[in-house]
Every structure is written in C-alpha cells, then in structure tokens.
Write a protein that holds these residues in place. Structure first.
Motif, PDB file in Angstrom:
ATOM      1  N   THR A   1      36.277 -54.794  -5.038  1.00 52.97           N
ATOM      2  CA  THR A   1      36.043 -54.159  -3.748  1.00 52.97           C
ATOM      3  C   THR A   1      34.987 -53.056  -3.841  1.00 52.97           C
ATOM      4  O   THR A   1      34.371 -52.692  -2.851  1.00 52.97           O
ATOM      5  CB  THR A   1      37.347 -53.555  -3.187  1.00 52.97           C
ATOM      6  N   PHE A   2      34.797 -52.507  -5.049  1.00 51.96           N
ATOM      7  CA  PHE A   2      33.769 -51.491  -5.237  1.00 51.96           C
ATOM      8  C   PHE A   2      32.417 -52.188  -5.315  1.00 51.96           C
ATOM      9  O   PHE A   2      32.188 -53.049  -6.163  1.00 51.96           O
ATOM     10  CB  PHE A   2      34.050 -50.701  -6.524  1.00 51.96           C
ATOM     11  N   ASP A   3      31.516 -51.803  -4.404  1.00 51.19           N
ATOM     12  CA  ASP A   3      30.221 -52.464  -4.323  1.00 51.19           C
ATOM     13  C   ASP A   3      29.250 -51.861  -5.340  1.00 51.19           C
ATOM     14  O   ASP A   3      28.591 -50.861  -5.077  1.00 51.19           O
ATOM     15  CB  ASP A   3      29.669 -52.318  -2.897  1.00 51.19           C
ATOM     16  N   VAL A   4      29.187 -52.499  -6.498  1.00 49.37           N
ATOM     17  CA  VAL A   4      28.358 -51.971  -7.586  1.00 49.37           C
ATOM     18  C   VAL A   4      26.873 -51.978  -7.221  1.00 49.37           C
ATOM     19  O   VAL A   4      26.130 -51.049  -7.550  1.00 49.37           O
ATOM     20  CB  VAL A   4      28.595 -52.769  -8.888  1.00 49.37           C
ATOM     21  N   ASP A   5      26.445 -53.011  -6.530  1.00 50.86           N
ATOM     22  CA  ASP A   5      25.027 -53.085  -6.164  1.00 50.86           C
ATOM     23  C   ASP A   5      24.621 -51.939  -5.249  1.00 50.86           C
ATOM     24  O   ASP A   5      23.576 -51.311  -5.429  1.00 50.86           O
ATOM     25  CB  ASP A   5      24.724 -54.424  -5.473  1.00 50.86           C
ATOM     26  N   ALA A   6      25.470 -51.663  -4.268  1.00 52.32           N
ATOM     27  CA  ALA A   6      25.163 -50.572  -3.342  1.00 52.32           C
ATOM     28  C   ALA A   6      25.171 -49.239  -4.082  1.00 52.32           C
ATOM     29  O   ALA A   6      24.339 -48.356  -3.834  1.00 52.32           O
ATOM     30  CB  ALA A   6      26.186 -50.541  -2.199  1.00 52.32           C
ATOM     31  N   TRP A   7      26.120 -49.107  -5.014  1.00 53.20           N
ATOM     32  CA  TRP A   7      26.201 -47.881  -5.806  1.00 53.20           C
ATOM     33  C   TRP A   7      24.939 -47.695  -6.636  1.00 53.20           C
ATOM     34  O   TRP A   7      24.363 -46.612  -6.706  1.00 53.20           O
ATOM     35  CB  TRP A   7      27.431 -47.961  -6.721  1.00 53.20           C
ATOM     36  N   GLN A   8      24.478 -48.771  -7.247  1.00 51.15           N
ATOM     37  CA  GLN A   8      23.265 -48.718  -8.055  1.00 51.15           C
ATOM     38  C   GLN A   8      22.068 -48.320  -7.191  1.00 51.15           C
ATOM     39  O   GLN A   8      21.210 -47.555  -7.617  1.00 51.15           O
ATOM     40  CB  GLN A   8      23.033 -50.079  -8.726  1.00 51.15           C
ATOM     41  N   GLU A   9      22.031 -48.824  -5.973  1.00 51.43           N
ATOM     42  CA  GLU A   9      20.953 -48.453  -5.056  1.00 51.43           C
ATOM     43  C   GLU A   9      20.951 -46.953  -4.798  1.00 51.43           C
ATOM     44  O   GLU A   9      19.911 -46.298  -4.745  1.00 51.43           O
ATOM     45  CB  GLU A   9      21.107 -49.189  -3.713  1.00 51.43           C
ATOM     46  N   ARG A  10      22.159 -46.404  -4.637  1.00 51.82           N
ATOM     47  CA  ARG A  10      22.265 -44.961  -4.387  1.00 51.82           C
ATOM     48  C   ARG A  10      21.766 -44.165  -5.590  1.00 51.82           C
ATOM     49  O   ARG A  10      21.114 -43.127  -5.444  1.00 51.82           O
ATOM     50  CB  ARG A  10      23.712 -44.575  -4.058  1.00 51.82           C
ATOM     51  N   CYS A  11      22.075 -44.672  -6.766  1.00 56.81           N
ATOM     52  CA  CYS A  11      21.599 -43.994  -7.974  1.00 56.81           C
ATOM     53  C   CYS A  11      20.073 -44.013  -8.031  1.00 56.81           C
ATOM     54  O   CYS A  11      19.430 -43.005  -8.343  1.00 56.81           O
ATOM     55  CB  CYS A  11      22.165 -44.669  -9.222  1.00 56.81           C
ATOM     56  N   LEU A  12      19.504 -45.164  -7.728  1.00 57.84           N
ATOM     57  CA  LEU A  12      18.042 -45.281  -7.734  1.00 57.84           C
ATOM     58  C   LEU A  12      17.422 -44.384  -6.670  1.00 57.84           C
ATOM     59  O   LEU A  12      16.414 -43.726  -6.914  1.00 57.84           O
ATOM     60  CB  LEU A  12      17.632 -46.746  -7.510  1.00 57.84           C
ATOM     61  N   ASP A  13      18.049 -44.364  -5.494  1.00 62.64           N
ATOM     62  CA  ASP A  13      17.540 -43.493  -4.425  1.00 62.64           C
ATOM     63  C   ASP A  13      17.494 -42.046  -4.886  1.00 62.64           C
ATOM     64  O   ASP A  13      16.552 -41.311  -4.597  1.00 62.64           O
ATOM     65  CB  ASP A  13      18.432 -43.601  -3.181  1.00 62.64           C
ATOM     66  N   ALA A  14      18.542 -41.640  -5.583  1.00 59.62           N
ATOM     67  CA  ALA A  14      18.614 -40.251  -6.045  1.00 59.62           C
ATOM     68  C   ALA A  14      17.449 -39.941  -6.977  1.00 59.62           C
ATOM     69  O   ALA A  14      16.732 -38.957  -6.800  1.00 59.62           O
ATOM     70  CB  ALA A  14      19.941 -39.996  -6.753  1.00 59.62           C
ATOM     71  N   MET A  15      17.243 -40.801  -7.954  1.00 56.33           N
ATOM     72  CA  MET A  15      16.180 -40.528  -8.920  1.00 56.33           C
ATOM     73  C   MET A  15      14.796 -40.714  -8.302  1.00 56.33           C
ATOM     74  O   MET A  15      13.843 -40.050  -8.701  1.00 56.33           O
ATOM     75  CB  MET A  15      16.344 -41.425 -10.149  1.00 56.33           C
ATOM     76  N   ASN A  16      14.696 -41.613  -7.341  1.00 58.22           N
ATOM     77  CA  ASN A  16      13.408 -41.805  -6.672  1.00 58.22           C
ATOM     78  C   ASN A  16      13.041 -40.616  -5.805  1.00 58.22           C
ATOM     79  O   ASN A  16      11.897 -40.450  -5.408  1.00 58.22           O
ATOM     80  CB  ASN A  16      13.428 -43.076  -5.818  1.00 58.22           C
ATOM     81  N   ASN A  17      14.013 -39.803  -5.483  1.00 57.95           N
ATOM     82  CA  ASN A  17      13.755 -38.613  -4.690  1.00 57.95           C
ATOM     83  C   ASN A  17      13.456 -37.431  -5.638  1.00 57.95           C
ATOM     84  O   ASN A  17      14.277 -36.555  -5.834  1.00 57.95           O
ATOM     85  CB  ASN A  17      14.960 -38.320  -3.793  1.00 57.95           C
TER      86      ASN A  17
END
Length: 495
Positions: free
Chosen positions: A362-378
């Motif tokens: 139920t934990f969406d790993v792909d979405a979580w990974q996107e959030r991690c990338l967004d953080a570092m991309n900022n």
RNA sequence: GGUCUCGUGGCCGAGUGGCUAGGCAGGGCUCUGCAAAAGCUCGUACAGCGGUUCGAAUCCGCUCGAGACCUCCA
C-alpha cells in the motif's frame, strides 16, 4: 520528474540547471589553504559540495570535480607588504614551506577520508601552476587590465570597472567601495586601493619565490583559481563553489580575472555554502570557540560530552540546508545521533525482511522516490530528503506488523532506493551505524557477548531473574546496554 | 559605517500567501517477569509593531536582535 534547480548566488535566484555539455558537469570548488589544520567550517563546505558531486553523479552526469590546494600566494593580510600564509607559518615552525604544505595537505586528506568524501577528479596546486598563472597575468597586461609596478603586477580595477560590473557577484558597487577606502600610507605600488595583486615581488627575506618576467616573486591568491579552472574546465564551465566568506574579494576577483583574460566569466552558476557556528557563535581560535574535526570524532573538547562518528556528523550537517548557517552543539549532535541510529536500524530491518505479503504494497514507493528526487532537485535540499527517509522508516515499521504495507516488490525497491540515498548520495558509512568498534575487535566482542547473552537467556527461561538481572546490570555498569526483543537480546555500547 | 543574509514550538532545523515538514526532548499508550530497548500516538510555533490581502508566519515598511563580508579603529 522535476528538473534540477540550483540557487545561483550571482543572480541571487533559483535557476534551472543546464550543463554546457549535455551529460557532463564541470565543477570547481575552492579548496583549503594548507597552512594549518582544516577546521570544521571548512569540512562543512567540502561536505556540502561532496553532496553536490554525489548527487550529480547519481543523476547520471559525468562530473569533473576540480578542487584546488592553495599552497602559496594566500596572504596573511592585504597590506602591501602582506606575507604569504604558508611562508609565515614556515618561519614560525622553522620548516621548509613545502614541509608545511605537505603536513597540512596530508591532514586535510585524512580528514576528508574520515568524513567519507569522494576525492575530486583533479586536485591541482597553486605552486604546480606557476606557469599558467604567469601566462594569465601576461594576458591581462596585454589586454590592458593589469599593470606592472616595481616587480609586482596588479589588476587595474578602476579601468576594468569602466566597462565591466566589478562587484557584480557580491552586490557591491565601485563608488561605495572607493569612498570606503583610505590611502595606504603612500607606500603602495597600487594605482588604486581597490586593485589587487596578480603577481607579487618577493623581498629578499621571502622564501617562496619563482622567476617571472617581472623578477622573482609569487602569484596572487586569486589568480590560481582562475588559471586552474580555465585550464581544467575551460573558459566557461558549469558550477563554481566555495565558502560564503570567499564571495568577496576572492570570487569577485576571479570573475574579473577570467573576463579580463578570456572574455568569459568562468562559471555559469556560483554556489556558496554557508558558515558554521559553535554554540551560536562564530568559531574563533582567539576565544576558544572552536572545534577541529579530530576533536569532534574523539570527543576531546570542552564543547562535547563525547565523540561522534563521522557519519553522525555528516547526517547532522546534511540535516541543514547548505545555504543556512548551521549551529554545532553537543545537544544537537546527540539528537542527530539518535535519529541517525533510528534510520539505520530501520534499514537493517528492511534488509532482514523475510519476504511475504502481496507483490505490491500500500506504500507507494515510486511516489515516495519522486518526492525524494524533488527535494534534491530543489537546490540540493537534503533536509527534506532526510525527512522523506523518515517517512520510509515509518512504512518499514508498519510493514513489520503487516507486510502488506510494502509488499515484496515494494520492499525490494525501497531497499534499493534507501541504500542509494543514504550511502551514495548522503555519503553515510554503512558500517558506522552503531559507532561501535570495527574489524577484529568487533568480532571478538560479538563472540563474547553471544556467550553472555546465551547464559542470560537460559537463566530467563528458568525464571532465574536474579541471575539475568545481575548479568544485565553488570554489563550496564561496564557500558554495555542489553536490549531485549521478541527475537532475543541484542546489545549496544553506551558512549 | 557600507553591502548582504537571517530571526520558526523546550533544542536542532525545513518550508511557505490558505493544506501535518522532519529529527531530538517531553506527555500518553502497547509490548515486557521488571527495567531498558522497540513500536504507536499527542503537542499547533513562525522576533515586535504597522500595512497590503477575502486570508500572512510567508509580500511591503519600520523597530529590535543575530550573523557574514568589507570598511573604520587599533
């Protein structure tokens, strides 16, 4: 997926990152002046750019990372008779200048290795590039931006500023700078107090000296970075970094030199890492408000109650954004250490996960990974990244009770991402989670503890609480904490 | 004095015109022979004063405070 944006301190705003050559990045960072031990503020700067280097590589860029060693030319002060920092230290310690350079270069490398930074692609020295610096100085004279006076060569800021915005990086304007300056006791060879040295004549007493078209001398501090960045990264390259304190005059002069010599301003993006304070105050040797990297690791400092592993220090430093002032304190480090241990324990839990559950959780790993990338991309926002890592910690723990949270595929994917973020990008050390001993002594301790804990287990099975508690208490007195869990007991060393 | 940055809950530290940052500490709970460890859970902060706005901690102004670089002084 979001695109990488970097805060460019030249423009003062967040900019989308577009490398000069697709897939490649040229990164130049001002390294240390090796005339004394690196202090923690330096370490912070280099850890910040280590993160940048690591993340760019994680993103698939081929990065050429150039970080210089300043082993000549950095003056004790900017007065006309300024003394070279390395030369001055050599006199005090009665050593050859190159012995000083060697000693503190080795110290610097040891510290960098201890903090698990990746070595730069090229680590050029100022003394190794005298020829290039002389050539650039000649070019600047030929282009009309520099003049020779009494065996020294100065950059002509007044003339340059008529056609170029000197002060563009640090937000200064030449009129204000001029009005704020006073004549230097009339002995100066400079035409204007704003001018800075490209080449300094060496007095008879000066020990570090090289032959040049203008006689024996040594290069000015700012020149090496212009010469070496141009040599290894080209006239226009992607990122130039350094500590905030170098913005003016050092980086300002670099831009002027680059533009004067090549017509290009060097880096497209300027990044500045902010300072480190200790207990809310600026680190200063004179007030004793200072901390060396070795003292942090050993705990041998009045400011600390104990030592902290390099990974804890890294974790702590990356929990703040590189552009913010970061305050070091024992309390804050202890908090970071506990948080870091929780993170590594969760990772170990995930590694030991015995499969099971549905394919997808139920934990969406792909979405979580996107959030991690967004953080570092900022602009390399590692604090946000770390916050997301703790979100994953919660998911891992929930999954322990109900393996439908992660599922089999999710657990595998999360494990891969977690390891990459923690070890590849944040540069944490896989082994140092518990900051206990290492190697053979650790193995021996594990073996001994296995016997002790087994004896205690047997006592507990027989409800011999007196014996089991005695073992526990005596271990605690010796600094070993026993942790009872559903799957048996483990231990950790209290520091 | 000049230029610039910042001021977030007990501590550290993100973010932002309206939606829970996160970590540590603290309270409650679960587990446990006890304890510890571990897990779950709670907490409503944004220096002060004005202004703009339907709405600001987030924008503007001022005040106070802190820091960086430069200058001054020595």
């Amino acid at each position: 997926m979001s695109q990488l944006h970097i805060f460019d301190s030249h423009q003062g705003s967040l900019q989308p990152f577009r490398p000069v050559q697709e897939g490649h990045v040229g990164l130049y960072v001002c390294g240390p002046t090796v005339y004394s031990n690196v202090h923690l503020g330096n370490v912070r700067t280099f850890l910040s750019f280590d993160l940048v280097f690591r993340y760019l590589q994680y993103q698939g860029y081929k990065v050429r990372y150039v970080r210089n060693i300043t082993d000549a030319g950095h003056l004790v002060d900017d007065a006309d008779e300024g003394e070279d920092k390395v030369g001055a230290r050599a006199k005090v310690e009665k050593l050859e200048p190159m012995e000083i350079v060697q000693r503190y270069t080795v110290d610097f490398h040891n510290v960098m290795r201890a903090f698990n930074t990746l070595p730069p692609s090229i680590e050029p020295t100022a003394t190794g590039h005298i020829v290039e610096q002389i050539a650039m100085t000649q070019q600047l004279i030929a282009n009309g931006w520099a003049y020779e006076a009494n065996g020294s060569v100065y950059f002509d800021v007044e003339t340059y500023s008529q056609t170029h915005p000197y002060g563009e990086l640090s937000g200064r304007n030449i009129d204000e700078m001029r009005s704020g300056t006073r004549d230097l006791d009339g002995q100066s060879d400079k035409r204007s107090p704003l001018d800075f040295a490209l080449w300094k004549k060496a007095s008879d007493a000066h020990i570090m000296r090289w032959a040049s078209p203008w006689g024996d001398g040594f290069p000015g501090w700012h020149l090496e970075c212009s010469a070496m960045s141009t040599k290894y990264l080209g006239e226009t390259f992607d990122i130039h970094g350094g500590g905030m304190d170098l913005k003016f005059p050092h980086h300002e002069c670099e831009i002027a030199q680059n533009k004067g010599a090549t017509g290009c301003g060097g880096a497209n993006v300027w990044m500045h890492a902010n300072m480190l304070t200790l207990n809310g105050k600026r680190m200063s040797k004179s007030t004793g408000n200072t901390l060396l990297p070795g003292e942090l690791l050993s705990g041998d400092s009045p400011h600390l109650t104990k030592g902290y592993s390099a990974s804890v220090a890294r974790f702590f430093i990356h929990q703040a954004h590189y552009r913010s002032v970061l305050d070091f304190s024992d309390e804050a480090l202890q908090a970071a250490e506990k948080g870091y241990q929780r993170l590594t324990h969760a990772l170990q839990t995930l590694e030991k996960r015995v499969g099971g559950g549905p394919a997808k959780g139920t934990f969406d790993v792909d979405a979580w990974q996107e959030r991690c990338l967004d953080a570092m991309n900022n602009d390399f926002n590692s604090p946000i990244l770390i916050a997301h890592l703790f979100d994953a910690v919660k998911a891992i723990q929930a999954d322990q009770n109900d393996n439908s949270h992660l599922g089999q595929e999710g657990a595998a994917a999360l494990l891969g991402h977690m390891r990459a973020w923690m070890f590849e990008v944040l540069g944490l050390h896989p082994e140092s989670a518990n900051s206990t001993g290492s190697g053979s002594s650790q193995k021996a301790l594990d073996a001994a503890m296995h016997i002790v804990l087994d004896a205690r287990r047997k006592a507990r099975e027989q409800k011999d609480w007196a014996t089991s508690d005695a073992i526990r208490d005596q271990l605690a007195a010796g600094g070993i904490q026993v942790k009872d869990g559903p799957d048996g007991s483990t231990y950790s060393i209290q520091e």
